[in-house]
Design a protein around this motif. Structure first.
Motif, short mmCIF file in Angstrom:
data_model
loop_
_atom_site.label_atom_id
_atom_site.label_comp_id
_atom_site.label_asym_id
_atom_site.label_seq_id
_atom_site.Cartn_x
_atom_site.Cartn_y
_atom_site.Cartn_z
N VAL A 1 13.69 -2.92 7.77
CA VAL A 1 13.23 -1.68 7.16
C VAL A 1 11.71 -1.66 7.17
CG1 VAL A 1 13.17 -0.31 5.05
CG2 VAL A 1 15.28 -1.50 5.69
N PHE A 2 11.15 -0.68 7.87
CA PHE A 2 9.71 -0.45 7.87
C PHE A 2 9.40 0.61 6.81
CE2 PHE A 2 10.05 -1.47 12.61
CZ PHE A 2 9.63 -2.79 12.44
N CYS A 3 8.49 0.30 5.90
CA CYS A 3 8.21 1.24 4.81
C CYS A 3 6.84 0.96 4.21
CB CYS A 3 9.30 1.16 3.74
SG CYS A 3 9.50 -0.48 3.00
N SER A 4 6.49 1.74 3.20
CA SER A 4 5.15 1.70 2.63
C SER A 4 4.94 0.51 1.69
CB SER A 4 4.90 3.00 1.86
OG SER A 4 3.63 2.98 1.24
N SER A 5 3.70 0.04 1.67
CA SER A 5 3.30 -0.95 0.67
C SER A 5 2.23 -0.36 -0.25
CB SER A 5 2.75 -2.21 1.36
OG SER A 5 1.61 -1.90 2.15
N SER B 1 22.24 -7.49 5.94
CA SER B 1 21.10 -8.24 5.39
C SER B 1 19.82 -7.48 5.71
CB SER B 1 21.05 -9.65 5.97
OG SER B 1 20.86 -9.62 7.37
N LEU B 2 18.75 -7.84 5.00
CA LEU B 2 17.49 -7.13 5.11
C LEU B 2 16.41 -8.00 5.72
CD1 LEU B 2 15.61 -4.67 4.26
CD2 LEU B 2 15.16 -5.98 2.17
N VAL B 3 15.65 -7.41 6.63
CA VAL B 3 14.40 -7.98 7.11
C VAL B 3 13.31 -6.99 6.73
CG1 VAL B 3 13.06 -8.74 9.11
CG2 VAL B 3 15.54 -9.12 9.05
N SER B 4 12.29 -7.46 6.04
CA SER B 4 11.22 -6.55 5.60
C SER B 4 9.87 -7.23 5.70
CB SER B 4 11.48 -6.05 4.18
OG SER B 4 11.23 -7.08 3.24
N GLY B 5 8.84 -6.47 5.28
CA GLY B 5 7.47 -6.96 5.41
C GLY B 5 7.05 -8.02 4.43
N GLY B 6 7.94 -8.42 3.54
CA GLY B 6 7.69 -9.59 2.71
C GLY B 6 6.81 -9.39 1.51
N GLY C 1 0.50 1.69 9.11
CA GLY C 1 1.21 0.47 9.46
C GLY C 1 2.65 0.75 9.83
N THR C 2 3.29 1.62 9.04
CA THR C 2 4.68 2.00 9.32
C THR C 2 4.77 2.76 10.65
OG1 THR C 2 5.09 2.16 6.94
CG2 THR C 2 6.71 3.18 8.40
N LEU C 3 3.80 3.64 10.90
CA LEU C 3 3.80 4.37 12.16
C LEU C 3 3.62 3.43 13.35
CD1 LEU C 3 1.67 7.50 11.22
CD2 LEU C 3 4.11 7.46 11.79
N GLU C 4 2.75 2.45 13.20
CA GLU C 4 2.56 1.48 14.29
C GLU C 4 3.87 0.77 14.59
OE1 GLU C 4 -0.08 -2.51 15.33
OE2 GLU C 4 0.43 -2.02 13.26
N GLU C 5 4.57 0.35 13.56
CA GLU C 5 5.84 -0.36 13.74
C GLU C 5 6.88 0.56 14.37
OE1 GLU C 5 5.21 -3.30 9.88
OE2 GLU C 5 5.99 -1.26 9.63
N LEU C 6 6.93 1.81 13.90
CA LEU C 6 7.86 2.78 14.47
C LEU C 6 7.62 2.96 15.96
CD1 LEU C 6 9.74 5.25 14.73
CD2 LEU C 6 7.88 6.65 13.76
N PHE C 7 6.37 3.23 16.36
CA PHE C 7 6.10 3.52 17.76
C PHE C 7 6.35 2.31 18.65
CE2 PHE C 7 3.66 7.30 16.30
CZ PHE C 7 4.31 8.23 17.10
N GLU C 8 6.13 1.12 18.13
CA GLU C 8 6.38 -0.07 18.95
C GLU C 8 7.86 -0.23 19.28
OE1 GLU C 8 5.48 -4.84 18.81
OE2 GLU C 8 3.94 -3.42 18.21
N VAL C 9 8.73 -0.11 18.26
CA VAL C 9 10.16 -0.30 18.53
C VAL C 9 10.75 0.90 19.25
CG1 VAL C 9 10.50 -1.94 16.64
CG2 VAL C 9 10.86 0.50 16.20
N LEU D 1 11.31 4.28 6.94
CA LEU D 1 11.16 5.16 5.79
C LEU D 1 9.75 5.77 5.83
CD1 LEU D 1 12.71 3.00 2.91
CD2 LEU D 1 13.85 4.28 4.72
N PRO D 2 9.48 6.76 5.00
CA PRO D 2 8.12 7.31 4.94
C PRO D 2 7.09 6.22 4.68
CG PRO D 2 9.63 8.76 3.78
CD PRO D 2 10.41 7.53 4.14
N GLY D 3 5.97 6.29 5.39
CA GLY D 3 4.94 5.28 5.25
C GLY D 3 3.65 5.72 5.91
N GLY D 4 2.68 4.83 5.93
CA GLY D 4 1.36 5.14 6.46
C GLY D 4 1.16 4.63 7.88
#
Length: 200
Positions: A11-15, A40-45, A114-122, A109-112
């Motif tokens: 899940v890519f999302c806002s911090s 299970s979940l993998v997230s930004g920690g 960093g989230t957009l960078e992750e979205l475009f990469e995958v 999910l909605p984000g800034g």
């Protein structure tokens, strides 16, 4: 056709701590639904904002959570030590690579930025047939509608191929998002000749 196996869902999302509470509530709903479906979940920690909310809700529902965080963010004490596994990477690039390696599917999910960078990469990697993992945007409030319009414009002008829409799901509903993640995704064929026609 849906997958019968549990998925490791990234899940890519806002911090950000300055967003409206409805977005942390959305992240919590995602974490609860993920656990209910046996994933299970993998997230930004991180323990803050949407990252923390999705992980806490997933654990509350009995799901395993893996957090991946760069060393530079551990030092500012935002890492979520309650994760079942917390992986510390050297930098942001290593973080994304580790999250990718450990995931079967991606939910954005909605984000800034960093989230957009992750979205475009995958998303780009899926268009290029570098992976077959499902990529889904969950946007119940329309945050990403300008992005969708931008991408449609780029497609209309030939900067992006229509196939980009085959590589992503887009929904406003949490259950629908997980249905899309669990569904067998169409295989995308790519050849070097495609570069002669248009980007991606």
């Amino acid at each position: 056709m849906r997958t019968s196996k549990p998925l490791a869902v990234c899940v890519f999302c806002s911090s950000s701590g300055k967003i409206d509470r409805r977005y942390t509530d959305l992240a919590a709903e995602v974490g609860a639904e993920l656990a209910r479906r046996g994933h299970s979940l993998v997230s930004g920690g991180a323990q803050v904002s949407c990252m923390g909310a999705v992980a806490r809700a997933a654990r509350a529902g009995g799901a395993r959570t893996v957090g991946v965080i760069p060393e530079g963010l551990v030092s500012v004490e935002i890492s979520d030590e309650d994760n079942d596994e917390l992986i510390i990477t050297s930098d942001m690039r290593a973080r994304k690579g580790e999250m990718d390696r450990r995931s079967d599917a991606f939910l954005i999910l909605p984000g800034g930025i960093g989230t957009l960078e992750e979205l475009f990469e995958v998303w780009t990697a899926r268009v290029l047939a570098m992976h077959e993992k499902p990529v889904v945007i969950l946007d119940p409030t329309g945050v990403y509608e300008p992005l969708r319009e931008l991408m449609k414009g780029l497609t209309d002008q030939g900067f992006a191929r229509p196939r980009i829409w085959d590589a992503i799901g887009w929904t406003a509903s949490v259950p629908d998002a997980f249905d899309l993640l669990e569904r067998a995704q169409p295989r995308i064929e790519f050849s070097p000749e495609d570069y002669a026609e248009a980007e991606l």
